[in-house]
Design an enzyme around this catalytic site. Structure first.
Site: not given
Ligand code: TAP
Length: 479
Positions: A174, A248, A151, A282
């Site tokens: 990554k 986070e 995001n 987020c």
């Molecule tokens: P996730 O699906 O959790 O993915 C985040 C990252 O982790 C991606 O690079 C993903 O790879 C990777 N990943 C997935 N499974 C993994 C595993 N088993 N081991 C290691 N890495 C793995 O989140 P998203 O959909 O990208 O982002 C949205 C989420 O992020 C929302 O919940 C949002 O609230 C949260 N967010 C939080 C913050 C803060 S600062 N609190 C800021 C921004 C976003 P792939 O992309 O290849 O699946």
């Protein structure tokens, strides 16, 4: 023409031998933005090995020379902000102005950490006698595994990479699969800025590549931003290995509109909080709790303005809400809206190109605080409205969530501000402004299930990216 992607380690670009990557534009799903392949397991191991090998030379280079490279990267990103912002908007879907602003923010983050060489590197305390001094110094951790979400394709990587590198660590990164192009562009900028070989490895690929980084015995600590579900799993994985992790995670952020609020000011802030980034932040406002005495008026104002938002191509400067990040996300969010009673789905009209993953900005009047709109992080341009009998009940409802990332409170009363700062269990609190936003020189992060480990950015970044040593220095006996 789609941009050809590559991975990077040991000071060179490498075509991936792992899973293929093809990123399509969220506003025009028939357009391929970038393509290539992620790393294989063997390539990942080589990239981790290169970063581990580079650690000693990088930490010995000294903070001033490391920071000079970060400042150079900040300069490169600033010069390219318009072009990279356009690519970001095309690849991720946020509107152009936000794409450009995000690249500028990444530059500001590199610039901020590029000046850490001028900050104190140690603290000195008195010992138990006048003959002894106690010095607390801070040392790099080693090789850091960095896993980032889609995001904020460049700002979130920046706020992890910049402090990690400034404080003398090497990195294996990554990025999220939805935003490979901006990861590639950031790596290009850092290479041009003069990052020595091995110091940063960019390894694209699915979640399993992130998992392999986290499990690697050559990775000393992990910083992750993403969903609470994946974060919890990674915290467990690191816990078993006694490896530090900073996570986070998700949010279910709230806006509390008090009876005495300036409703126009609250409205502007909540529109930005709920719908900027197409609701995929987020810190996005996803619940609005309004004092019963102003709820009818405020609900009407919010619906009217949300209804007037222009949905369309994020590259068109008149667009206010772009598409969501993927087709599965569009289907998932739409299903939640369709299942809700009282959902008012609103849109200013059809300026959207064909084949895009669009969701109309949506306001849902909830009779009671329950159901998916109240409990789940929907991560789209949707917001739920709930009424409270008074301010005390509004604050209680605000905390009715396992998350604790961001809250906004709208009031003219100093007393109510004081109550909010005492009662709300969140890491980020805004008075009379949007729940979204952050600055590089102050800590950012969530309480409860929104965060784990030391905060990011500002003075707290060093807590995660260094290990402290306390040295007791005793004067010689001849003194
Ligand atoms: P996730 O699906 O959790 O993915 C985040 C990252 O982790 C991606 O690079 C993903 O790879 C990777 N990943 C997935 N499974 C993994 C595993 N088993 N081991 C290691 N890495 C793995 O989140 P998203 O959909 O990208 O982002 C949205 C989420 O992020 C929302 O919940 C949002 O609230 C949260 N967010 C939080 C913050 C803060 S600062 N609190 C800021 C921004 C976003 P792939 O992309 O290849 O699946």
């Amino acid at each position: 023409m789609p941009i050809a992607l590559s991975n990077y380690w040991d000071g060179a670009w490498h075509p991936g031998a792992g899973e293929s990557i093809e990123r399509r534009a969220p506003a025009r799903s028939d357009t391929v933005v970038a393509s290539g392949a992620g790393v294989s397991s063997a390539q990942l191991d080589a990239a981790v090995g290169a970063a581990a090998h580079a650690f000693d030379a990088w930490r010995r280079l000294g903070i001033e020379r490391r920071c000079a490279i970060l400042r150079a990267a900040a300069g490169i990103l600033s010069v390219r902000a318009e072009a990279l912002g356009r690519e970001l908007s095309h690849e991720q879907g946020k509107v152009l102005a936000e794409g450009v602003a995000e690249v500028r923010r990444a530059a500001a983050i590199f610039d901020y950490f590029g000046h850490q060489s001028k900050a104190p590197v140690a603290e000195e305390y008195a010992g138990p006698t006048s003959q002894q001094r106690l010095v607390v110094s801070h040392h790099p951790v080693g090789t850091i595994g960095v896993v980032t979400p889609w995001n904020f394709p460049i700002a979130i990587p920046a706020w992890k990479l910049a402090p990690a590198l400034a404080y003398g660590n090497t990195v294996v990164w990554k990025p999220a699969s939805h935003v490979p192009l901006l990861a590639f562009r950031l790596m290009e900028a850092l290479e041009e800025a003069g990052l020595p070989p091995g110091v940063l490895s960019l390894t694209m690929g699915p979640g399993s590549i992130g998992q392999r980084i986290v499990e690697s015995s050559q990775v000393d600590a992990v910083t992750f931003t993403g969903s609470t579900e994946v974060g919890r799993h990674l915290v467990e994985t690191c816990g078993r290995r006694m490896k530090p992790i900073q996570a986070e995670l998700g949010g279910k952020n709230v806006a509390v509109v008090a009876e005495d609020a300036d409703l126009d000011q609250a409205l502007e802030a909540i529109l930005v909080g709920a719908f900027s980034g197409n609701g995929q932040k987020c810190t996005a406002t996803s619940r609005v709790i309004v004092d019963e005495r102003v709820a009818d008026t405020f609900g009407r104002m919010l619906r009217e303005r949300a209804c007037a938002l222009t949905v369309g191509d994020p590259l068109d400067p008149s667009t206010e809400v772009g598409p969501v990040v993927s087709s599965p996300d569009q289907v998932r969010i739409q299903a939640v809206i369709d299942a809700a009673d009282g959902a008012v789905t609103v849109s200013a009209g059809d300026r959207r190109p064909g084949n895009g993953w669009f969701v109309n900005p949506t306001v849902v009047d909830l009779e009671r605080p329950k159901g998916a709109f109240w409990t789940e992080e929907i991560f789209g341009p949707v917001v739920a409205l709930v009424r409270a009998n008074d301010y005390a009940e509004a604050l209680r409802l605000a905390d009715d969530t396992p998350f604790g990332l961001a809250a906004g409170v709208y009031t003219r009363s100093l007393d109510r501000v004081h109550q909010a700062t005492e009662e709300l269990k969140v890491g980020m609190l805004t008075i009379n402004g949007p729940t979204t936003g952050s600055e590089p020189h102050v800590p950012f992060g969530g309480w409860k299930q929104s965060g784990f480990g030391p905060r990011e950015q500002g003075s707290e970044a060093r807590a995660f990216f260094t290990k402290s040593r306390t040295t007791a220095i005793n004067a010689g006996t001849s003194r």
